[in-house]
Motif scaffolding. Structure first.
Motif, PDB file in Angstrom:
ATOM      1  N   GLU A 114       2.648 -33.969 -29.191  1.00  0.00           N
ATOM      2  CA  GLU A 114       1.828 -34.893 -28.399  1.00  0.00           C
ATOM      3  C   GLU A 114       1.917 -36.314 -28.935  1.00  0.00           C
ATOM      4  O   GLU A 114       2.004 -37.281 -28.166  1.00  0.00           O
ATOM      5  N   ARG A 115       1.925 -36.476 -30.256  1.00  0.00           N
ATOM      6  CA  ARG A 115       2.001 -37.832 -30.815  1.00  0.00           C
ATOM      7  C   ARG A 115       3.370 -38.456 -30.574  1.00  0.00           C
ATOM      8  O   ARG A 115       3.479 -39.664 -30.352  1.00  0.00           O
ATOM      9  N   ALA A 116       4.417 -37.653 -30.610  1.00  0.00           N
ATOM     10  CA  ALA A 116       5.744 -38.181 -30.301  1.00  0.00           C
ATOM     11  C   ALA A 116       5.851 -38.542 -28.824  1.00  0.00           C
ATOM     12  O   ALA A 116       6.439 -39.569 -28.458  1.00  0.00           O
ATOM     13  N   ALA A 117       5.282 -37.717 -27.958  1.00  0.00           N
ATOM     14  CA  ALA A 117       5.298 -38.010 -26.528  1.00  0.00           C
ATOM     15  C   ALA A 117       4.566 -39.313 -26.224  1.00  0.00           C
ATOM     16  O   ALA A 117       4.950 -40.062 -25.311  1.00  0.00           O
ATOM     17  N   ALA A 118       3.525 -39.605 -26.987  1.00  0.00           N
ATOM     18  CA  ALA A 118       2.741 -40.829 -26.771  1.00  0.00           C
ATOM     19  C   ALA A 118       3.559 -42.089 -27.024  1.00  0.00           C
ATOM     20  O   ALA A 118       3.172 -43.191 -26.598  1.00  0.00           O
ATOM     21  N   LEU A 119       4.692 -41.970 -27.687  1.00  0.00           N
ATOM     22  CA  LEU A 119       5.542 -43.111 -27.969  1.00  0.00           C
ATOM     23  C   LEU A 119       6.340 -43.550 -26.748  1.00  0.00           C
ATOM     24  O   LEU A 119       6.860 -44.666 -26.716  1.00  0.00           O
ATOM     25  N   ARG A 120       6.463 -42.676 -25.765  1.00  0.00           N
ATOM     26  CA  ARG A 120       7.194 -43.011 -24.548  1.00  0.00           C
ATOM     27  C   ARG A 120       6.431 -44.082 -23.763  1.00  0.00           C
ATOM     28  O   ARG A 120       5.202 -44.188 -23.870  1.00  0.00           O
ATOM     29  N   PRO A 121       7.129 -44.898 -22.968  1.00  0.00           N
ATOM     30  CA  PRO A 121       6.441 -45.943 -22.192  1.00  0.00           C
ATOM     31  C   PRO A 121       5.307 -45.414 -21.321  1.00  0.00           C
ATOM     32  O   PRO A 121       4.293 -46.097 -21.124  1.00  0.00           O
ATOM     33  N   GLU A 122       5.447 -44.183 -20.836  1.00  0.00           N
ATOM     34  CA  GLU A 122       4.419 -43.605 -19.966  1.00  0.00           C
ATOM     35  C   GLU A 122       3.258 -43.031 -20.760  1.00  0.00           C
ATOM     36  O   GLU A 122       2.235 -42.627 -20.177  1.00  0.00           O
ATOM     37  N   GLY A 123       3.395 -42.928 -22.079  1.00  0.00           N
ATOM     38  CA  GLY A 123       2.374 -42.316 -22.904  1.00  0.00           C
ATOM     39  C   GLY A 123       2.483 -40.803 -22.898  1.00  0.00           C
ATOM     40  O   GLY A 123       3.467 -40.228 -22.417  1.00  0.00           O
ATOM     41  N   ALA A 124       1.451 -40.151 -23.432  1.00  0.00           N
ATOM     42  CA  ALA A 124       1.460 -38.687 -23.542  1.00  0.00           C
ATOM     43  C   ALA A 124       0.934 -38.073 -22.248  1.00  0.00           C
ATOM     44  O   ALA A 124      -0.253 -37.763 -22.118  1.00  0.00           O
ATOM     45  N   THR A 125       1.795 -37.914 -21.284  1.00  0.00           N
ATOM     46  CA  THR A 125       1.465 -37.265 -20.019  1.00  0.00           C
ATOM     47  C   THR A 125       1.966 -35.825 -20.073  1.00  0.00           C
ATOM     48  O   THR A 125       2.768 -35.468 -20.949  1.00  0.00           O
ATOM     49  N   PRO A 126       1.522 -34.970 -19.150  1.00  0.00           N
ATOM     50  CA  PRO A 126       2.074 -33.606 -19.131  1.00  0.00           C
ATOM     51  C   PRO A 126       3.601 -33.587 -19.078  1.00  0.00           C
ATOM     52  O   PRO A 126       4.243 -32.758 -19.720  1.00  0.00           O
ATOM     53  N   ALA A 127       4.181 -34.543 -18.333  1.00  0.00           N
ATOM     54  CA  ALA A 127       5.639 -34.582 -18.208  1.00  0.00           C
ATOM     55  C   ALA A 127       6.308 -34.979 -19.521  1.00  0.00           C
ATOM     56  O   ALA A 127       7.302 -34.367 -19.934  1.00  0.00           O
ATOM     57  N   THR A 128       5.781 -36.019 -20.199  1.00  0.00           N
ATOM     58  CA  THR A 128       6.423 -36.453 -21.444  1.00  0.00           C
ATOM     59  C   THR A 128       6.190 -35.440 -22.568  1.00  0.00           C
ATOM     60  O   THR A 128       7.057 -35.264 -23.429  1.00  0.00           O
ATOM     61  N   ILE A 129       5.040 -34.784 -22.557  1.00  0.00           N
ATOM     62  CA  ILE A 129       4.799 -33.747 -23.560  1.00  0.00           C
ATOM     63  C   ILE A 129       5.766 -32.586 -23.360  1.00  0.00           C
ATOM     64  O   ILE A 129       6.360 -32.082 -24.321  1.00  0.00           O
ATOM     65  N   ALA A 130       5.970 -32.185 -22.110  1.00  0.00           N
ATOM     66  CA  ALA A 130       6.899 -31.089 -21.824  1.00  0.00           C
ATOM     67  C   ALA A 130       8.321 -31.471 -22.201  1.00  0.00           C
ATOM     68  O   ALA A 130       9.071 -30.662 -22.768  1.00  0.00           O
ATOM     69  N   HIS A 131       8.695 -32.729 -21.916  1.00  0.00           N
ATOM     70  CA  HIS A 131      10.055 -33.169 -22.244  1.00  0.00           C
ATOM     71  C   HIS A 131      10.258 -33.234 -23.754  1.00  0.00           C
ATOM     72  O   HIS A 131      11.304 -32.827 -24.271  1.00  0.00           O
ATOM     73  N   THR A 132       9.262 -33.724 -24.473  1.00  0.00           N
ATOM     74  CA  THR A 132       9.367 -33.787 -25.933  1.00  0.00           C
ATOM     75  C   THR A 132       9.469 -32.394 -26.528  1.00  0.00           C
ATOM     76  O   THR A 132      10.262 -32.151 -27.446  1.00  0.00           O
ATOM     77  N   ALA A 133       8.692 -31.469 -26.001  1.00  0.00           N
ATOM     78  CA  ALA A 133       8.762 -30.087 -26.480  1.00  0.00           C
ATOM     79  C   ALA A 133      10.134 -29.485 -26.207  1.00  0.00           C
ATOM     80  O   ALA A 133      10.674 -28.738 -27.030  1.00  0.00           O
ATOM     81  N   SER A 134      10.734 -29.824 -25.066  1.00  0.00           N
ATOM     82  CA  SER A 134      12.059 -29.281 -24.742  1.00  0.00           C
ATOM     83  C   SER A 134      13.140 -29.856 -25.645  1.00  0.00           C
ATOM     84  O   SER A 134      14.177 -29.221 -25.863  1.00  0.00           O
ATOM     85  N   ALA A 135      12.902 -31.061 -26.188  1.00  0.00           N
ATOM     86  CA  ALA A 135      13.872 -31.674 -27.101  1.00  0.00           C
ATOM     87  C   ALA A 135      13.808 -31.069 -28.497  1.00  0.00           C
ATOM     88  O   ALA A 135      14.746 -31.213 -29.290  1.00  0.00           O
ATOM     89  N   LEU A 136      12.703 -30.395 -28.803  1.00  0.00           N
ATOM     90  CA  LEU A 136      12.525 -29.706 -30.089  1.00  0.00           C
ATOM     91  C   LEU A 136      12.168 -28.243 -29.812  1.00  0.00           C
ATOM     92  O   LEU A 136      11.088 -27.773 -30.173  1.00  0.00           O
ATOM     93  N   PRO A 137      13.084 -27.512 -29.185  1.00  0.00           N
ATOM     94  CA  PRO A 137      12.728 -26.182 -28.680  1.00  0.00           C
ATOM     95  C   PRO A 137      12.403 -25.162 -29.761  1.00  0.00           C
ATOM     96  O   PRO A 137      11.703 -24.188 -29.492  1.00  0.00           O
ATOM     97  N   HIS A 138      12.895 -25.386 -30.966  1.00  0.00           N
ATOM     98  CA  HIS A 138      12.690 -24.402 -32.025  1.00  0.00           C
ATOM     99  C   HIS A 138      11.783 -24.932 -33.137  1.00  0.00           C
ATOM    100  O   HIS A 138      11.850 -24.445 -34.272  1.00  0.00           O
ATOM    101  N   LEU A 139      10.955 -25.934 -32.815  1.00  0.00           N
ATOM    102  CA  LEU A 139      10.028 -26.459 -33.806  1.00  0.00           C
ATOM    103  C   LEU A 139       9.116 -25.341 -34.303  1.00  0.00           C
ATOM    104  O   LEU A 139       8.531 -24.601 -33.512  1.00  0.00           O
ATOM    105  N   ILE A 140       9.016 -25.223 -35.610  1.00  0.00           N
ATOM    106  CA  ILE A 140       8.144 -24.215 -36.226  1.00  0.00           C
ATOM    107  C   ILE A 140       6.858 -24.919 -36.641  1.00  0.00           C
ATOM    108  O   ILE A 140       6.820 -25.677 -37.618  1.00  0.00           O
ATOM    109  N   VAL A 141       5.797 -24.721 -35.848  1.00  0.00           N
ATOM    110  CA  VAL A 141       4.521 -25.359 -36.154  1.00  0.00           C
ATOM    111  C   VAL A 141       3.972 -24.750 -37.441  1.00  0.00           C
ATOM    112  O   VAL A 141       3.870 -23.528 -37.579  1.00  0.00           O
TER     113      VAL A 141
END
Length: 275
Positions: A114-141
């Protein structure tokens, strides 16, 4: 020729999408007999099958901490375990989102996406959060509670910058083995800080790879878009800066091509006769 490609902002755009023109150019170059290597800040865990499937011969990862060729590990230098522990303690004290970049995986805080998605010009929207998650598909929380010890196989650690973080005192306080730097997610400004390793850079890794392959500088072509690519371009006989690169990189380039989102990679490949 040995072609060394930075990934983000060079091979893929800042939304982590691979332009169709870049994919065609890379595949044609491989078919023409050239050997292509990634030369990236990413850990091996962040090089997903769609990139390997382009026909890569290997990679340089972690901004030079890891070198692989034809499936063999040529070099791998990791952060000292106590440097990792001290970095994580510093980050946790300040409530910063971060991830530890290892070849075995990416280990990040629960709020990283969510914090990385907030860096996008649109901010942390459902779309940018989903896109950021797809860019790090194997992130181990990872819950970094307690004092560790944590990872013993970290190439580097990246964290989301905040306005109240002053990297000057941090740079002065860390171990002499640790380098503090910044990098950009969007290609517009520094948005991430980084704990890296002193003496580790892409140029040094390129020379290690060239020695392993038995080739000279004239046989190397490097492509990049950021300040961290200066050592890459200067280690190669031919250095190509993407059109959106900072002046610092363009100053050491043999060729400046168009931006990544204007078919810059494919146009440079054509100009250099790689395909």
């Amino acid at each position: 020729m040995i072609v060394l490609l930075d990934v983000d902002g060079t091979l893929v755009d800042y939304a982590t999408d691979l332009p169709a023109s870049a994919e065609r150019a890379v595949r044609d170059a491989v078919a023409s007999g050239h050997r292509l290597y990634l030369c990236t800040g990413r850990a091996r865990a962040e090089v997903y099958p769609e990139l390997w499937d382009l026909g890569l011969s290997g990679m340089i990862g972690g901004n030079g901490s890891y070198v692989e060729s034809d499936g063999a590990v040529i070099h791998h230098q990791v952060m000292a375990a106590d440097d990792v522990d001290h970095a994580i303690a510093w980050l946790r004290e300040r409530g910063l989102a971060f991830y530890v970049e290892c070849n075995s995986g990416l280990f990040g805080t629960a709020d990283l996406i969510e914090r990385a998605a907030a860096l996008r010009p649109e901010g942390a929207t459902p779309a940018t959060i989903a896109h950021t998650a797809s860019a790090l598909p194997h992130l181990i929380v990872t819950d970094f509670a307690g004092d560790g010890p944590w990872r013993h196989d970290a190439n580097k650690i990246s964290f989301v910058l905040s306005d109240d973080v002053d990297l000057g005192p941090l740079t002065a306080a860390v171990s002499p083995r640790v380098a503090i730097d910044t990098w950009s997610l969007t290609g517009t400004r520094p948005e991430f800080g980084e704990f890296g390793q002193v003496g580790v850079d892409k140029g040094r890794a390129v020379r290690l790879l060239a020695d392993h392959l038995g080739v000279g500088t004239a046989d190397l072509i490097g492509f990049g878009d950021a300040r961290s690519d200066v050592s890459l371009l200067t280690a190669c006989g031919t250095g190509v800066a993407m059109g959106q690169a900072p002046d610092e990189l363009k100053a050491v380039a043999t060729l400046v091509t168009e931006p990544v989102d204007a078919d810059g990679l494919a146009l440079a490949f054509a100009r250099l006769g790689l395909n």
